[in-house]
Every structure is written in structure tokens, then in C-alpha cells.
Motif scaffolding. Structure first.
Motif, PDB file in Angstrom:
ATOM      1  N   LEU A 393     -25.042  -6.097  -9.562  1.00  0.00           N
ATOM      2  CA  LEU A 393     -23.765  -5.686  -8.977  1.00  0.00           C
ATOM      3  C   LEU A 393     -22.723  -5.473 -10.074  1.00  0.00           C
ATOM      4  O   LEU A 393     -21.976  -4.484 -10.066  1.00  0.00           O
ATOM      5  N   ARG A 394     -22.662  -6.384 -10.993  1.00  0.00           N
ATOM      6  CA  ARG A 394     -21.689  -6.256 -12.084  1.00  0.00           C
ATOM      7  C   ARG A 394     -22.002  -5.021 -12.933  1.00  0.00           C
ATOM      8  O   ARG A 394     -21.097  -4.280 -13.328  1.00  0.00           O
ATOM      9  N   ARG A 395     -23.272  -4.812 -13.222  1.00  0.00           N
ATOM     10  CA  ARG A 395     -23.656  -3.665 -14.044  1.00  0.00           C
ATOM     11  C   ARG A 395     -23.202  -2.358 -13.395  1.00  0.00           C
ATOM     12  O   ARG A 395     -22.768  -1.427 -14.087  1.00  0.00           O
ATOM     13  N   ARG A 396     -23.277  -2.275 -12.088  1.00  0.00           N
ATOM     14  CA  ARG A 396     -22.872  -1.059 -11.381  1.00  0.00           C
ATOM     15  C   ARG A 396     -21.371  -0.792 -11.506  1.00  0.00           C
ATOM     16  O   ARG A 396     -20.929   0.362 -11.395  1.00  0.00           O
ATOM     17  N   ASN A 397     -20.599  -1.840 -11.705  1.00  0.00           N
ATOM     18  CA  ASN A 397     -19.144  -1.701 -11.645  1.00  0.00           C
ATOM     19  C   ASN A 397     -18.451  -1.741 -12.999  1.00  0.00           C
ATOM     20  O   ASN A 397     -17.229  -1.576 -13.071  1.00  0.00           O
ATOM     21  N   ARG A 427     -23.384  -3.575 -22.617  1.00  0.00           N
ATOM     22  CA  ARG A 427     -24.199  -4.110 -23.707  1.00  0.00           C
ATOM     23  C   ARG A 427     -24.003  -5.619 -23.834  1.00  0.00           C
ATOM     24  O   ARG A 427     -24.976  -6.364 -24.043  1.00  0.00           O
ATOM     25  N   GLY A 428     -22.772  -6.071 -23.722  1.00  0.00           N
ATOM     26  CA  GLY A 428     -22.535  -7.502 -23.782  1.00  0.00           C
ATOM     27  C   GLY A 428     -23.191  -8.235 -22.626  1.00  0.00           C
ATOM     28  O   GLY A 428     -23.765  -9.319 -22.792  1.00  0.00           O
ATOM     29  N   HIS A 429     -23.116  -7.640 -21.455  1.00  0.00           N
ATOM     30  CA  HIS A 429     -23.755  -8.195 -20.257  1.00  0.00           C
ATOM     31  C   HIS A 429     -25.261  -8.359 -20.474  1.00  0.00           C
ATOM     32  O   HIS A 429     -25.823  -9.444 -20.243  1.00  0.00           O
ATOM     33  N   ASP A 430     -25.900  -7.303 -20.956  1.00  0.00           N
ATOM     34  CA  ASP A 430     -27.354  -7.356 -21.160  1.00  0.00           C
ATOM     35  C   ASP A 430     -27.722  -8.353 -22.257  1.00  0.00           C
ATOM     36  O   ASP A 430     -28.753  -9.045 -22.164  1.00  0.00           O
ATOM     37  N   ALA A 431     -26.897  -8.445 -23.293  1.00  0.00           N
ATOM     38  CA  ALA A 431     -27.184  -9.392 -24.371  1.00  0.00           C
ATOM     39  C   ALA A 431     -27.142 -10.827 -23.862  1.00  0.00           C
ATOM     40  O   ALA A 431     -27.994 -11.658 -24.223  1.00  0.00           O
ATOM     41  N   ALA A 432     -26.170 -11.132 -23.013  1.00  0.00           N
ATOM     42  CA  ALA A 432     -26.078 -12.486 -22.462  1.00  0.00           C
ATOM     43  C   ALA A 432     -27.261 -12.784 -21.544  1.00  0.00           C
ATOM     44  O   ALA A 432     -27.824 -13.889 -21.573  1.00  0.00           O
ATOM     45  N   LEU A 433     -27.656 -11.810 -20.724  1.00  0.00           N
ATOM     46  CA  LEU A 433     -28.797 -12.010 -19.824  1.00  0.00           C
ATOM     47  C   LEU A 433     -30.086 -12.225 -20.620  1.00  0.00           C
ATOM     48  O   LEU A 433     -30.928 -13.063 -20.254  1.00  0.00           O
TER      49      LEU A 433
END
Length: 782
Positions: A393-397, A427-433
Motif C-alpha cells: 500500500l505504501r509503495r503504491r502511494n 528505494r529507501g522503503h525497499d532497502a528497509a524491507l
């Protein structure tokens, strides 16, 4: 940048002294003849002062002075403390008197000061002061403060409302009218403090010969404090010197100039003796400013795919009894809520109200943890209702990197349009995941549940405005011995400011980092300064150091060119020497050049020769630089006791170009520890009479080492185009989204029971209560 020190994990200069017990804090400064102060403080949340009798206290052993408001100079007695940050929406401007005049408005407000030979005698004499109070009704709950007929936090006011304002853009009503889905949340975030290891402290020394005053203070803002003290005492600002020695933690509350500081300074001037005041821990609980006390009623409109269409709501902020820093926290909170997401329409109505508690001012995060908690709780609600993965959901927004610079549509607290300068939030989101092993979590969770364990995961993202103006200054000077002296109005409360400035300057001028000596936190060192708050020093002081270093480098090359008989382009600056590139590599040291730059007495300098090898630069940012990040918390909840254990914590953090990754890691790790306390432990509680209930660490709990895991940290660098070194702030990002991620993880862990949480701190008893109400224990028995 191709530099040797910028970007390196340089060990902090400050640590050797600090870890070996050789730090020099205010209370370590010993001056012969120093007297010691203690303050008489109100035991009531709200009361009129009918009379104060100090005669018995004056007769006590070792007492040199007992001062009430009536004993202060007319200006101090009549005028309130300066309001540092006024705002046009404030209908009521109310700051403290130096000492309470006729009314006390929170428990702990100072009425009198006793100055004695030592603190013990001063404390003893406090008991001899007789005060007659008329106790008034106190306002403890900010929600009740707005009710018709509510008691007034100040007896002379017609209302408890300080300010009402609306932050908005886009057509909010149309967005909600057409939305397929609308979800609403009511949220509350606690009141707590900075709780630095070192409490507040001040030592004042008046010099009657020169009519000057020196203050050693555990402050984050010495130049601001000097300006405010001069105003309160009605003296020339140039007659005051303020020094911030080692400061054992700041976190925001030490950015404030407190009335006690002014009273101690006056006492020193009146007695002609040094006077020291060191706040005890209970006083810190009562009197140091706090933050986080907000109630939110918000809703989000989304389409069938979870894309945000609009956000709206209202927020109520408890400012306490006074507004020493205006309404900065609720304003920042309102401006922060859209965060890293594309929010086409937004409206938040904010109300700020007085209560009879100590004032709220910035604490690490300054309004942003509340805003991020509100937005991220809405995002988790959308994910749950639409059966979407919260991360997806966050990635979409997210705002996309190609949309940078991104105009949010609001005005930030610096008065400039809120425009994100750079960032790559996906990119930051994916790095944390990736750090968190997010894709494998469902399997881990299923395995744990099969063993009767309840683990959960939560995600939260944020954007933070950092590097705020108006400016910061740095002087770089080559000394006759070849060392490099760096002086700045910047201060340090543990963030390694000396080290980072030395890294920048060493690269710019071409010397060894160990040859750079940094002086900070002393108003005598540089004409103007602002201080450490709002994650601003790397941008402001760091840029000033870079600019000043570049200017000095140019001067060195010019002088070396004359001395060596070589073009500037044929000279390298290395290890404190100017070295020719050709032939036998002739060289001249910085020390020799510095001495040459001073000239010879009575002889003219050559045309164009620089006078001295030094430069002072003041960097003034055109707007804030916006850092960002994503946090992922993995927790385990003991359903029997409500205890929460954090199993793993992952952070992807973007502070632009990283000056020193080790220091940034430490800032993030410390910030997460602060956020864990906010989420699960820390709550400054008051009863219905505005009496504080948590005034020791037996009641107000801080996270221990066993509560804070070592974070996995990724640096995502998107340089800021707004300053010459491309940096953004790093000091608060570890705290801002932590509570949101942790509460989401707790909810996820307990998803089989359907419990929901809308507040921080989330104490074990509250978890047990929610499980009981959900019938969880009956389910387990069955």
C-alpha cells in the motif's frame, strides 16, 4: 567528493574524554567563592499567591540572599520572558515571569530563589519560606479545557485557546464526496520529556570591574540564550558571554532559555559572587519542558486500489501553561502529516490550548512523531480494510523520485513553501524491507504461532524538514604552529559536531584531521550563532565549514605560489604543507605560511597578499532540506503479561551525502531508543488537579539496553541540491516513525484477536485490557 575524510568512519574526537570520565560539564566547573542556588517551587497546579514571607529563610545558616519577584529589578519583575517564535494565529501570548508574581500556573513554577554557601543549606532554607496560596481550579485535560465553563489555566484569560489555524490544499470535500472508501481514526500521543542524563545547569560569574557576565550553561543555543538574557537583564548583549561546555544530552528541552537562568544571572550580579544552579532530577520532571501531548481525529479517502484521494481532520495540542517557543510543534505536526505520500487534497484544523502543566516545546522529533503516527495508523487501517499488504500500500502511494523537487502545497515552519528537495522514497522503503527480511516474515510468523508465540511486523515511513535557518557560522584559521583552528556557534550534546566539522575542514584545506582543533558553543568565539536543534548543524555549520575552508585554501595557494615561485595550479596541499608537483617537490608548511601572512612589523605586504590565513563564512539556507526514511519493527508480544519485546529493527535512512557513517549510525540508533521509549514506556502522567504522578524513574520508565536491539541500518544517499555539501539532517529520524512502526507490529502480532490500538505509549496493562475485551483469554482456554 573525492575526499579523504568526508564519508569516512572517523572515530569521534569527543569520545576519549567522555568515556574516561574527563568530560567537563557545568557542575565540573569550580570557581572559588561560588555560591549555590535552590528554587522554591509551587506545589499547586494553579493558585494565587497571597503572600510570601522570607524573613525566617534569610536568618538561616549560610544564606546570602532570598529573592522573590518583589526583589527583582523593575524590568524583570514586570516583563515576562521573551517570546522567541511569535505566530500571527496566536490570540494569546503568555510566557513566564522570571519568578511568579501573583499566580502560579503549574506544579514546579518558581516563586523564589535562595542563594547559600552550598546547595544543602539552600534547600534547608527553602522550608523556612512561608507562602499563603489561594488554590484555584486547575486544567489538566486539554480536551476539558475547551468545554464551556471550563476553569481557566490563567485566571485573567477569557479562554484557554491559544491559537486556531487550518492547514490545507486541494479540494478536500470533493475528494471525500467521491471516494469509494473513507476510514476514520481517533488517536492520542503521550506527553513525555527529553530526560537527558545531565539535568539543566547554569553557573553565572559577574565581573563588577568590567561590568560583564559569563554564564556556563548546559544549553543547546548559547547565542540565542545570550540575546534573551540581555533582554531580560536590560544590558548590552556584548557584555554577556555564554559558554556551553560538554552537555550531557539535549533532545530539545535544553534549547529553551529558562527563567531560572535569568534569575541566577541576576543573583550573581547582585551579590558580586559566582552563583551555580544544578537542577535535580525531580525538578527536571517538573520544570524542564516536555512534548507529544496531542489528540487527533482524522480520516482518509482512498480508491479501490488504496490510492490516497484525500486526508482531513482536526488536531488538539496541549501547550501547557505557557508558550516559550510559540506553537512550533502543532504547526510542524500539521505540515508533516502528508509525509512521503502523494496526498492530492489535505485539510487539518489545529487548536492549541493552555493547561496547568509545564510548557510543551520541541523534544526530539518536534511534532513529527505525532504526525507520522497519525498518517501511518491511517495507512495501516486502509491496508487492513482493503486486505492489502501494508508495505505494498505504501509503495503504491509514494512520491516518485522523478517527481522531485516535490511541492506539497503547504507552508513549512521556516515560512517557505514546503518543497521536498530530493529523495527516493521507494528505494529507501525497499532497502528497509530487505534488511528486515520482510518477504520471509509470513513464514516466520506462522512458525511462531504454531509454537504459541505471537510475533508481528510493522512498517512506517516519514519525511523530515531539516537544516533550518536562519544561518550558522564557522571561522577557519591557520595558526602559526600549522594547526587549524575551527570556531563555530554550533553546539554539541553528543552528536559528534567537532568530529564532523574537522572532517570537512581537513579535506578542504588539505591537512591531517588530527591537526584540526574545533571550538564550539562559546559566544566569544564567533560573533553570531543559532545552535543545535531541528537537525540543522550538518547543513548549516557543515556548509559554513566547507565554504570557509575553501576560502582559506585559496589564500594558502596564493601565498604558497609566491613563496615557492610556482603557479597555484602546480601546488598540492597535503598534510599541512604546500608541495610543488615538479622537480624536487619544494614544500612549505602551513605554519610558515601563517607566519608569513602576518607580515613583519613596519613593512608593507606585497600587493594582493592575504592578511592572515582565515575566513569566516555564514551559510544561510534558502529553505529546509528534507531527509526521509522507512522503519520496520519486528516484535513479540507475551499475551499473558502484555510485555512487548523488539526482536529486530531495521532502518533505511536518507540524510543526503553522509559525512561520517558511524556518527549517523549512532544518531539513528539513539533515536530509535528514544522512539521505543515513546512507544512503549514513557508517559508523564498528571491527575485531575494537574499534579504530576511520574516524577522519578521508578514511575516514568526509560528503555534499558535489554529493550533496544542493535538496528540494521542502510544509508540511502540522495544529495540535497540546496547546500554545497549535499547533506540533510540525521539527528531525529530514528525517533520520528518508531512509535508508528512498533504499534503496527504489536497489532500485527495480535491480529488473531482483532485488537486495535490508537495511542502511545502502549503499556502492558493496556494490551492485556484490550485482549480481555476481545475475549482472547477465553479463546485460549477454549
Amino acid at each position: 567528493m573525492g575526499s579523504k575524510n568526508f564519508g569516512a568512519r572517523v572515530t569521534r574526537f569527543e569520545d576519549v574524554a567522555l568515556v574516561s570520565g574527563k568530560g567537563r560539564y557545568v557542575d565540573d566547573i569550580q570557581i572559588a567563592g561560588t555560591l549555590h542556588a535552590a528554587f522554591l517551587r509551587s506545589p499547586h497546579g494553579h493558585a494565587r499567591i497571597k503572600s510570601i514571607d522570607t524573613s525566617a529563610a534569610l536568618r538561616c545558616e549560610g544564606v546570602h540572599a532570598v529573592l522573590t519577584a518583589a526583589d527583582l529589578p523593575e524590568r524583570m519583575r514586570k516583563q515576562r520572558m521573551p517570546l522567541l517564535l511569535p505566530n500571527a494565529t496566536m490570540s494569546t501570548l503568555r510566557t513566564q515571569h522570571s519568578l511568579a508574581v501573583d499566580e502560579v500556573c503549574y506544579v514546579g513554577q518558581a516563586l523564589a530563589i535562595i542563594v547559600a554557601d552550598n546547595r544543602y543549606l539552600a534547600e534547608d532554607a527553602l522550608a523556612a519560606i512561608e507562602v499563603e496560596y489561594e488554590v484555584l481550579k486547575a486544567v489538566s485535560d486539554v480536551r476539558a479545557a475547551l468545554a464551556a465553563g471550563a476553569p481557566r489555566a490563567h485566571a485573567d484569560l477569557d479562554s484557554n485557546v491559544v491559537s486556531e489555524f487550518v492547514m490545507n490544499y486541494g479540494d478536500v470535500d470533493a475528494a471525500f464526496a467521491s471516494a469509494p472508501h473513507v476510514f476514520r481514526e481517533e488517536l492520542w500521543q503521550h506527553r513525555g520529556g527529553g530526560m537527558a542524563m545531565e539535568t539543566r545547569g547554569v553557573l553565572a560569574q559577574a565581573d563588577v570591574t568590567t561590568d560583564s557576565l559569563t554564564l556556563w550553561s548546559s544549553t543547546q543555543t548559547p547565542h540565542i540564550a545570550r540575546r534573551m538574557l540581555a533582554e531580560v537583564l536590560d544590558v548590552d548583549v556584548e557584555s554577556i558571554r555564554i559558554i556551553a561546555p560538554d552537555v550531557g544530552g539535549g533532545f530539545g528541552p535544553k534549547a529553551i532559555f529558562y527563567p531560572e537562568d535569568a534569575v541566577v544571572a541576576h543573583a550573581s550580579r547582585a551579590l558580586g559572587r559566582p552563583v551555580k544552579f544544578i537542577e535535580d532530577r525531580r525538578e527536571h520532571f517538573l520544570c524542564a519542558t516536555q512534548e507529544r501531548d496531542q489528540y487527533w481525529n482524522v480520516e482518509i479517502a482512498v480508491d479501490n486500489d488504496g490510492n490516497i484521494l484525500g486526508v482531513r481532520g482536526d488536531m488538539l495540542h496541549d501547550t501547557g501553561a505557557f508558550v516559550p517557543w510559540g506553537i512550533i510543534m502543532p504547526y510542524i505536526a500539521g505540515a508533516t502529516m502528508p509525509g512521503p505520500y502523494v496526498v492530492p487534497a489535505y485539510r487539518l484544523a489545529c487548536t492549541v490550548a493552555f493547561t496547568n502543566k509545564v510548557a510543551t516545546t520541541p523534544v526530539r522529533g518536534a511534532g513529527r512523531p505525532q504526525a507520522v503516527f497519525a498518517m501511518e495508523r491511517l495507512m495501516d487501517r486502509v491496508a487492513r480494510e482493503l486486505r492489502l499488504d501494508p508495505a505494498e500500500l505504501r509503495r503504491r502511494n509514494y512520491i516518485r523520485p522523478e517527481q522531485m523537487p516535490y511541492s506539497v502545497g503547504l507552508i513549512f515552519r521556516d515560512g517557505k513553501p514546503l518543497i521536498y528537495d530530493s529523495g527516493d522514497y521507494p528505494r529507501g522503503h525497499d532497502a528497509a524491507l530487505d534488511l528486515a527480511g520482510y518477504q520471509g516474515f509470513p513464514e516466520r510468523q506462522a512458525s511462531a504461532r504454531a509454537l504459541g508465540r505471537f510475533i508481528g511486523i510493522g512498517v512506517a515511513s516519514y519525511v523530515e524538514g531539516t537544516g533550518l535557518g536562519p544561518f550558522e557560522g564557522v571561522t577557519v584559521r591557520i595558526l602559526p604552529d600549522g594547526k587549524v583552528r575551527v570556531t563555530s556557534g554550533a553546539t554539541s550534546q553528543g552528536q559528534g559536531t567537532r568530529t564532523t566539522l574537522a572532517q570537512i575542514v581537513a579535506d578542504r584545506v588539505g591537512c591531517r584531521i588530527e591537526d584540526v582543533a574545533v571550538t564550539i558553543g562559546d559566544t566569544a568565539g564567533i560573533a553570531s550563532g543559532v545552535g543545535a536543534f531541528a537537525s540543522r548543524l550538518a547543513v548549516n555549520a557543515g556548509s559554513s565549514a566547507s565554504i570557509a575552508g575553501d576560502h582559506v585554501r585559496v589564500s594558502i595557494l596564493k601565498l604558497a605560489s609566491r613563496a615557492l615561485g610556482l603557479p597555484e595550479s602546480e601546488i598540492d596541499l597535503e598534510d599541512g604543507k604546500a608541495i610543488g608537483r615538479g622537480g624536487n617537490r619544494p614544500a612549505i608548511s602551513f605554519g610558515e605560511l601563517s607566519r608569513a601572512a602576518q607580515g613583519m612589523p613596519g613593512f608593507s605586504l606585497d600587493a594582493g597578499q592575504p592578511v592572515g590565513l582565515e575566513h569566516t563564512a555564514y551559510f544561510a539556507p534558502t529553505q529546509a532540506s528534507y531527509c526521509s526514511g522507512t522503519h520496520v519493527a519486528e516484535v513479540e508480544v507475551d499475551v499473558g503479561t502484555g510485555a512487548v519485546k523488539i526482536l529486530n529493527y531495521s532502518v533505511a535512512h536518507d540524510c543526503g551525502n553522509v559525512i561520517n557513517p558511524m556518527i549517523v549510525d549512532g544518531q539513528v540508533q539513539g533515536g530509535v531508543a528514544h522512539g521505543i521509549g515513546n512507544a512503549l514506556l514513557e508517559w508523564m502522567q498528571y491527575d485531575e488537579n494537574a499534579q504530576p504522578l511520574t516524577t522519578t524513574f521508578a514511575d516514568y520508565l526509560l528503555p534499558m539496553a535489554t529493550d533496544v536491539p542493535t538496528c540494521a541500518i542502510a544509508h540511502v544517499e540522495t544529495p540535497s541540491p540546496l547546500n554545497p555539501i549535499g547533506v540533510k539532517g540525521a539527528g531525529e529520524g530514528g525517533t520520528i516513525p518508531a512509535a508508528a512502526a512498533i504499534i503496527a507490529a504489536v497489532e500485527n502480532a495480535l491480529s488473531p484477536f482483532g485488537v486495535r490500538f490508537a495511542e502511545t505509549p502502549l503499556m502492558p496493562n493496556r494490551i492485556v485490557q484490550a485482549l480481555e475485551e476481545a475475549g482472547a483469554y477465553a479463546q485460549q482456554v477454549a
